[in-house]
Write a protein that holds these residues in place. Structure first.
Motif, PDB file in Angstrom:
ATOM      1  N   ASP A  78       0.836  -1.182   0.000  1.00 55.87           N
ATOM      2  CA  ASP A  78       0.000   0.000   0.000  1.00 55.87           C
ATOM      3  C   ASP A  78       0.878   1.241   0.000  1.00 55.87           C
ATOM      4  N   ALA A  79       0.445   2.256  -0.685  1.00 58.58           N
ATOM      5  CA  ALA A  79       1.117   3.551  -0.656  1.00 58.58           C
ATOM      6  C   ALA A  79       0.044   4.604  -0.370  1.00 58.58           C
ATOM      7  N   THR A  80       0.229   5.323   0.708  1.00 59.20           N
ATOM      8  CA  THR A  80      -0.752   6.312   1.141  1.00 59.20           C
ATOM      9  C   THR A  80      -0.123   7.696   1.126  1.00 59.20           C
ATOM     10  N   LEU A  81      -0.852   8.668   0.612  1.00 69.14           N
ATOM     11  CA  LEU A  81      -0.370  10.041   0.634  1.00 69.14           C
ATOM     12  C   LEU A  81      -0.632  10.650   2.004  1.00 69.14           C
ATOM     13  N   VAL A  82       0.381  11.327   2.551  1.00 70.35           N
ATOM     14  CA  VAL A  82       0.291  11.973   3.858  1.00 70.35           C
ATOM     15  C   VAL A  82       0.533  13.463   3.653  1.00 70.35           C
ATOM     16  N   ALA A  83      -0.430  14.281   4.003  1.00 69.52           N
ATOM     17  CA  ALA A  83      -0.340  15.722   3.761  1.00 69.52           C
ATOM     18  C   ALA A  83       0.670  16.388   4.692  1.00 69.52           C
ATOM     19  N   ALA A  84       1.330  17.401   4.168  1.00 70.78           N
ATOM     20  CA  ALA A  84       2.231  18.244   4.951  1.00 70.78           C
ATOM     21  C   ALA A  84       1.718  19.679   4.826  1.00 70.78           C
ATOM     22  N   PRO A  85       1.970  20.524   5.831  1.00 72.31           N
ATOM     23  CA  PRO A  85       1.529  21.922   5.725  1.00 72.31           C
ATOM     24  C   PRO A  85       2.173  22.606   4.512  1.00 72.31           C
ATOM     25  N   LYS A  86       1.384  23.370   3.775  1.00 72.49           N
ATOM     26  CA  LYS A  86       1.916  24.092   2.613  1.00 72.49           C
ATOM     27  C   LYS A  86       2.892  25.156   3.106  1.00 72.49           C
ATOM     28  N   GLN A  87       3.961  25.378   2.353  1.00 71.33           N
ATOM     29  CA  GLN A  87       5.077  26.174   2.834  1.00 71.33           C
ATOM     30  C   GLN A  87       5.007  27.667   2.512  1.00 71.33           C
ATOM     31  N   ARG A  88       4.365  28.059   1.452  1.00 68.89           N
ATOM     32  CA  ARG A  88       4.275  29.473   1.064  1.00 68.89           C
ATOM     33  C   ARG A  88       5.664  30.089   0.872  1.00 68.89           C
ATOM     34  N   ASN A  89       6.495  29.421   0.075  1.00 73.66           N
ATOM     35  CA  ASN A  89       7.855  29.887  -0.190  1.00 73.66           C
ATOM     36  C   ASN A  89       7.880  30.806  -1.403  1.00 73.66           C
ATOM     37  N   THR A  90       8.884  31.676  -1.463  1.00 71.63           N
ATOM     38  CA  THR A  90       9.070  32.533  -2.629  1.00 71.63           C
ATOM     39  C   THR A  90       9.658  31.694  -3.767  1.00 71.63           C
ATOM     40  N   ASN A  91       9.646  32.244  -4.967  1.00 66.83           N
ATOM     41  CA  ASN A  91      10.204  31.525  -6.124  1.00 66.83           C
ATOM     42  C   ASN A  91      11.691  31.239  -5.940  1.00 66.83           C
ATOM     43  N   GLU A  92      12.432  32.184  -5.349  1.00 67.59           N
ATOM     44  CA  GLU A  92      13.866  31.970  -5.113  1.00 67.59           C
ATOM     45  C   GLU A  92      14.087  30.839  -4.110  1.00 67.59           C
ATOM     46  N   GLU A  93      13.261  30.814  -3.059  1.00 65.70           N
ATOM     47  CA  GLU A  93      13.373  29.743  -2.062  1.00 65.70           C
ATOM     48  C   GLU A  93      13.048  28.384  -2.683  1.00 65.70           C
ATOM     49  N   LYS A  94      12.023  28.348  -3.524  1.00 65.99           N
ATOM     50  CA  LYS A  94      11.656  27.100  -4.193  1.00 65.99           C
ATOM     51  C   LYS A  94      12.790  26.605  -5.080  1.00 65.99           C
ATOM     52  N   ALA A  95      13.432  27.525  -5.812  1.00 66.58           N
ATOM     53  CA  ALA A  95      14.548  27.135  -6.676  1.00 66.58           C
ATOM     54  C   ALA A  95      15.701  26.558  -5.859  1.00 66.58           C
ATOM     55  N   ASP A  96      16.023  27.206  -4.739  1.00 68.12           N
ATOM     56  CA  ASP A  96      17.084  26.688  -3.863  1.00 68.12           C
ATOM     57  C   ASP A  96      16.737  25.298  -3.346  1.00 68.12           C
ATOM     58  N   GLY A 100      18.513  21.404  -3.716  1.00 65.97           N
ATOM     59  CA  GLY A 100      19.063  20.803  -2.507  1.00 65.97           C
ATOM     60  C   GLY A 100      19.778  21.771  -1.576  1.00 65.97           C
ATOM     61  N   ARG A 101      19.615  23.074  -1.811  1.00 61.03           N
ATOM     62  CA  ARG A 101      20.261  24.080  -0.953  1.00 61.03           C
ATOM     63  C   ARG A 101      19.258  24.650   0.036  1.00 61.03           C
ATOM     64  N   ILE A 102      19.785  25.134   1.151  1.00 65.72           N
ATOM     65  CA  ILE A 102      18.955  25.857   2.126  1.00 65.72           C
ATOM     66  C   ILE A 102      18.994  27.327   1.734  1.00 65.72           C
ATOM     67  N   PRO A 103      17.837  27.970   1.552  1.00 64.61           N
ATOM     68  CA  PRO A 103      17.819  29.388   1.183  1.00 64.61           C
ATOM     69  C   PRO A 103      18.606  30.242   2.182  1.00 64.61           C
ATOM     70  N   GLN A 104      19.275  31.263   1.680  1.00 67.96           N
ATOM     71  CA  GLN A 104      20.146  32.116   2.497  1.00 67.96           C
ATOM     72  C   GLN A 104      19.408  32.755   3.665  1.00 67.96           C
ATOM     73  N   ASP A 105      18.174  33.230   3.432  1.00 68.47           N
ATOM     74  CA  ASP A 105      17.398  33.865   4.507  1.00 68.47           C
ATOM     75  C   ASP A 105      17.131  32.899   5.661  1.00 68.47           C
ATOM     76  N   TRP A 106      17.002  31.618   5.365  1.00 67.27           N
ATOM     77  CA  TRP A 106      16.689  30.630   6.392  1.00 67.27           C
ATOM     78  C   TRP A 106      17.919  30.274   7.226  1.00 67.27           C
ATOM     79  N   GLN A 107      19.107  30.361   6.641  1.00 69.35           N
ATOM     80  CA  GLN A 107      20.325  29.977   7.351  1.00 69.35           C
ATOM     81  C   GLN A 107      20.594  30.897   8.535  1.00 69.35           C
ATOM     82  N   ASP A 108      20.195  32.159   8.409  1.00 70.50           N
ATOM     83  CA  ASP A 108      20.417  33.131   9.476  1.00 70.50           C
ATOM     84  C   ASP A 108      19.327  33.079  10.551  1.00 70.50           C
TER      85      ASP A 108
END
Length: 171
Positions: A78-96, A100-108
């Protein structure tokens, strides 16, 4: 206990205090302290970070084999989908995140980083379209966007024991 009964950490704490069967399963006596919801959450997180889930499943499997249990009645997958809270990230954050990178704003901001789910992904969940007012069913399926994870399990058909388990992103 949580998985079989679909319990939150808070509800788990309450039911361990309330039910002797839960206490016995966990090896707790009447005078023992029951772990609170935060301890349950922290224990699960540490097991996951240490990669101990596979080790525990293998030990459980070995214990069953030593007791004479042989899973020969087939498997249910069986494979079941499990929902996660939507993140509301900016386009730059999504690209990072895609790279596989952590966005710069989040590192600080470690508190912001701890509230962001960097592993969940979007996928499409398909479902049948509902009947129309005249009774006909549209020939197309509906594609519903879904954000989260996919939980894969393999269960023994006869005894209903989970044999293997893995979680991946929903994509």
């Amino acid at each position: 206990i949580q998985t079989l009964n679909n319990l939150s950490d808070e509800r788990t704490e309450y039911l361990i205090n309330d039910r002797l069967s839960f206490m016995r399963f966990l090896g707790l006596g009447l005078s023992d302290r029951v772990p609170d919801a935060r301890t349950v959450w922290l224990f699960r997180e540490r097991l996951t970070q240490a990669g101990a889930i596979d080790v525990l499943f293998n030990r459980f499997d070995a214990t069953l084999r030593n007791a004479g249990y042989l899973p020969m009645s087939g498997q249910i997958l069986d494979a079941t989908l499990v929902a996660a809270p939507k993140q509301r990230n900016t386009n730059e954050e999504k690209a990072d995140l895609r790279e596989g990178r952590i966005p710069q704003d989040w590192q600080d901001k470690p508190s912001k980083l701890s509230h962001k789910d960097r592993h969940a992904r979007w996928t499409l969940k398909f479902t049948k379209a509902k009947r129309q007012d005249d009774g006909t069913i549209p020939s197309t399926d509906l594609a519903i966007p879904f954000f989260g994870y996919k939980s894969h399990i393999s269960i023994d058909r006869k005894f209903r024991l989970i044999r293997k388990w893995k979680t991946t992103d929903a994509a």
